[in-house]
Scaffold this active site. Structure first.
Site, PDB file in Angstrom:
ATOM      1  N   HIS A  60       0.722  -1.252  -0.002  1.00 39.25           N
ATOM      2  CA  HIS A  60       0.065   0.146   0.038  1.00 39.25           C
ATOM      3  C   HIS A  60       0.702   1.331   0.117  1.00 39.25           C
ATOM      4  CE1 HIS A  60      -4.045   1.532   1.645  1.00 39.25           C
ATOM      5  NE2 HIS A  60      -3.370   2.816   0.855  1.00 39.25           N
ATOM      6  N   HIS A  62       1.400   5.146  -2.064  1.00 37.60           N
ATOM      7  CA  HIS A  62       0.996   5.846  -3.079  1.00 37.60           C
ATOM      8  C   HIS A  62       2.162   6.894  -3.611  1.00 37.60           C
ATOM      9  CE1 HIS A  62      -3.287   5.826  -1.847  1.00 37.60           C
ATOM     10  NE2 HIS A  62      -2.827   5.580  -0.310  1.00 37.60           N
ATOM     11  N   ASN A  94      -4.999   5.801  -6.888  1.00 39.77           N
ATOM     12  CA  ASN A  94      -5.640   7.066  -7.068  1.00 39.77           C
ATOM     13  C   ASN A  94      -4.832   8.035  -7.521  1.00 39.77           C
ATOM     14  OD1 ASN A  94      -4.129   6.845  -4.633  1.00 39.77           O
ATOM     15  ND2 ASN A  94      -5.449   8.176  -3.487  1.00 39.77           N
ATOM     16  N   HIS A 181     -10.624  -0.092   0.912  1.00 44.25           N
ATOM     17  CA  HIS A 181     -10.640   0.823   2.035  1.00 44.25           C
ATOM     18  C   HIS A 181     -11.773   1.044   2.668  1.00 44.25           C
ATOM     19  CE1 HIS A 181      -9.821   5.211   2.946  1.00 44.25           C
ATOM     20  NE2 HIS A 181     -11.171   4.918   3.046  1.00 44.25           N
ATOM     21  N   ASP A 307       0.796   2.881   3.703  1.00 43.88           N
ATOM     22  CA  ASP A 307      -0.048   3.948   3.218  1.00 43.88           C
ATOM     23  C   ASP A 307       0.752   5.143   3.235  1.00 43.88           C
ATOM     24  OD1 ASP A 307      -2.236   4.976   2.537  1.00 43.88           O
ATOM     25  OD2 ASP A 307      -3.369   4.862   4.291  1.00 43.88           O
ATOM     26  N   HIS A 311       2.059  14.487   0.551  1.00 48.29           N
ATOM     27  CA  HIS A 311       1.315  15.733   0.189  1.00 48.29           C
ATOM     28  C   HIS A 311       2.069  16.854   0.049  1.00 48.29           C
ATOM     29  CE1 HIS A 311      -2.728  13.571  -0.117  1.00 48.29           C
ATOM     30  NE2 HIS A 311      -2.546  13.128   1.348  1.00 48.29           N
ATOM     31  N   PRO A 325      -5.890  13.969   4.070  1.00 46.40           N
ATOM     32  CA  PRO A 325      -5.351  13.037   4.791  1.00 46.40           C
ATOM     33  C   PRO A 325      -4.095  12.247   4.143  1.00 46.40           C
ATOM     34  CG  PRO A 325      -7.100  12.229   3.819  1.00 46.40           C
ATOM     35  CD  PRO A 325      -6.920  13.519   3.129  1.00 46.40           C
ATOM     36  N   GLY A 326      -3.070  11.926   5.354  1.00 44.78           N
ATOM     37  CA  GLY A 326      -2.048  10.990   4.775  1.00 44.78           C
ATOM     38  C   GLY A 326      -0.688  11.383   5.444  1.00 44.78           C
TER      39      GLY A 326
HETATM   40  O1  DOR Z   1      -4.614   8.928   4.682  1.00 37.95           O
HETATM   41  C1  DOR Z   1      -5.008   8.447   3.363  1.00 37.95           C
HETATM   42  N1  DOR Z   1      -4.297   9.018   2.331  1.00 37.95           N
HETATM   43  N2  DOR Z   1      -5.803   7.483   3.304  1.00 37.95           N
HETATM   44  C2  DOR Z   1      -6.170   7.261   2.055  1.00 37.95           C
HETATM   45  O2  DOR Z   1      -6.949   6.162   2.059  1.00 37.95           O
HETATM   46  C3  DOR Z   1      -5.779   7.739   0.960  1.00 37.95           C
HETATM   47  C4  DOR Z   1      -4.158   8.421   1.095  1.00 37.95           C
HETATM   48  C5  DOR Z   1      -4.037   9.361   0.018  1.00 37.95           C
HETATM   49  O3  DOR Z   1      -3.987   9.210  -1.018  1.00 37.95           O
HETATM   50  O4  DOR Z   1      -3.642  10.591   0.361  1.00 37.95           O
HETATM   51 ZN    ZN Z   2      -6.911   3.942   2.209  1.00 38.28          ZN
END
Ligand code: DOR
Ligand code: ZN
Length: 432
Positions: A60, A62, A94, A181, A307, A311, A325-326
């Protein structure tokens, strides 16, 4: 390809130090120190009793390419992964455009190959545009050059039970896994933080545990009827652990991951109002954190997944409700697992190999990762100094973004070297 001799390593952190000779992408020999048939020309990596593990596998991640290359690219994310001890990562769908078709998944896969620091496996979206309305062409992505093995709308829940049922049914025919998710969207409208006493006191709209647990329970039932495998992303509540125990006892083929941040951080962080602590699912109560640790030790939770969610400053340094979020995770994951699981005696290094390499490789069906440390096996390896410590500085991480919740923290365990198919990808904190 040139040989590498890792001398004086302890396999899974146990037993006497040994020499591991790597040649042609494989482990050619494991023998007592000084006893391998290493040629003079072999490059020597002095392990000094450090811990040798199979390379880590992240289900997981990104990577933000295509679309948000200002925050991470396949190249910078691969570097973060190699420095964090990973040899394979799964890049979530995503992106912009969404990875819901063969063109996008093949692009990500090809970039991963070109960069060559870690095996990048694109995750395909379950629904077109992550919109939750129509199934994407799972078969086309599975059969593309990228050979997609995992599908997820991560960031969004596949909340329509009929679509989820269909996705699970198709997944059995394609021999792939659907990763959910788990977030019932009707229960998290406007939600900002773990629903509880702390959120109410501080004025955050509550995010109930039941939003996660209801979907996990539903999907376990759907998977059982479809005879399908289900993977649950980022489990965050003790109630989800109860649901997973129940489902596993029934024989449902369900696997689940937990993130490093949900093993360490709690909703105590809400008091800072600093959006670096905003994540989906949210940081939970201490009771949840302790249950997640025990469940990972017991095997109710199968593996750790980062995860990793880079950002940009403008998307994070805003008021809480507007922030994305993230949090970053690839370079800190192993250290957080050592801090939360190894130091308290919940896992030994064998266990770390299980939850960060072997189980994730099994869940995704990767034949060349998470393999035993034995002669003839692919040389996907990580060497870890268990006694060293380091201080996290977001600006010094390989990611373009710097949104780490561990800024300034002193953490145990340092990755000394990572090998992908017998080639050094990172050595002493630098990309090779
Ligand atoms: O905190 C998160 N960020 N949770 C997610 O499910 C997506 C992720 C993101 O893409 O930034
Ligand atoms: Zn997620």
């Amino acid at each position: 390809m040139s040989e590498i001799l890792i001398t004086g390593a302890r396999l899974y952190g146990a037993g006497d130090p040994v020499d591991v000779l790597v040649a042609d992408g494989h482990i050619a020999e494991i023998a007592a120190v000084g006893a391998t048939a290493a040629p003079e020309s072999a490059r020597v990596v002095r392990a000094q009793r450090q811990v040798l593990l199979p390379g880590l596998v992240d289900l997981h991640t990104h990577l933000r390419e295509p679309g948000r290359e200002d925050t991470e690219t396949v190249e910078t994310g691969s570097a973060a992964a190699a420095l964090g001890g990973y040899t394979a990562v799964f890049a979530m769908a995503n992106t912009d455009p969404v990875a819901d078709n063969a063109v996008v998944v093949e692009h990500v896969w090809r970039r991963g190959r070109e960069v060559g620091l870690v095996d990048v496996h694109p995750v395909g979206a379950v629904t077109v545009g992550l919109a939750g309305e129509r199934l994407a062409e799972l078969g086309t992505m599975a059969k593309s050059a990228a050979g997609v093995r995992m599908f997820s709308d991560d960031g969004h829940c596949v909340s329509d039970p009929l679509l989820m049922r269909r996705a699970l049914e198709y997944s059995t025919a394609l021999d792939v896994v659907v990763a959910q998710h788990a977030e019932e969207p009707r229960l998290t409208v406007g939600a900002q933080a773990h629903e509880g006493e702390r959120a109410s006191r501080l004025g955050y709209a509550g995010w109930p545990a039941s939003a996660e647990e209801a979907i996990v329970a539903r999907d376990c039932v759907l998977a059982r009827h479809a005879g399908a495998r289900l993977h649950v992303c980022h489990v965050s509540t003790s109630g989800t652990v109860d649901v997973l125990s129940w489902a596993k006892e029934l024989g449902v083929e369900v696997s689940a991951e937990v993130t490093p941040h949900h093993l360490l951080l709690t909703d105590e962080r809400l008091a800072t109002y600093d959006p670096v602590n905003k994540v989906n699912p949210p940081l939970r109560a201490e009771r949840d954190v302790l249950t997640l640790r025990r469940a990972l030790a017991d095997g109710v939770l199968d593996c750790v997944a980062t995860d990793h969610a880079p950002h940009a400053p403008q998307d994070k340094d805003s008021e809480w409700a507007a922030a994305r979020p993230g949090m970053l995770g690839l370079q800190t994951a192993l250290s957080i697992v050592v801090e939360t699981m190894v130091r308290p005696g919940l896992l030994d290094w064998r266990g770390v190999a299980r939850v960060m390499s072997e189980r994730p490789a099994e869940i995704a069906g990767l034949p060349d990762h998470g393999r035993p440390l034995a002669q003839g096996e692919p040389a996907n390896l990580v060497l870890v100094d268990p006694d060293a410590e380091w201080t996290v500085r977001g600006g010094e991480l390989a990611s373009i973004a710097a949104n780490t919740p561990y800024e300034g923290m002193r953490l145990p365990a340092v990755v000394s070297a990572t090998l992908l198919r017998g080639r050094l990808t990172s050595l002493e904190g630098k990309i090779v």
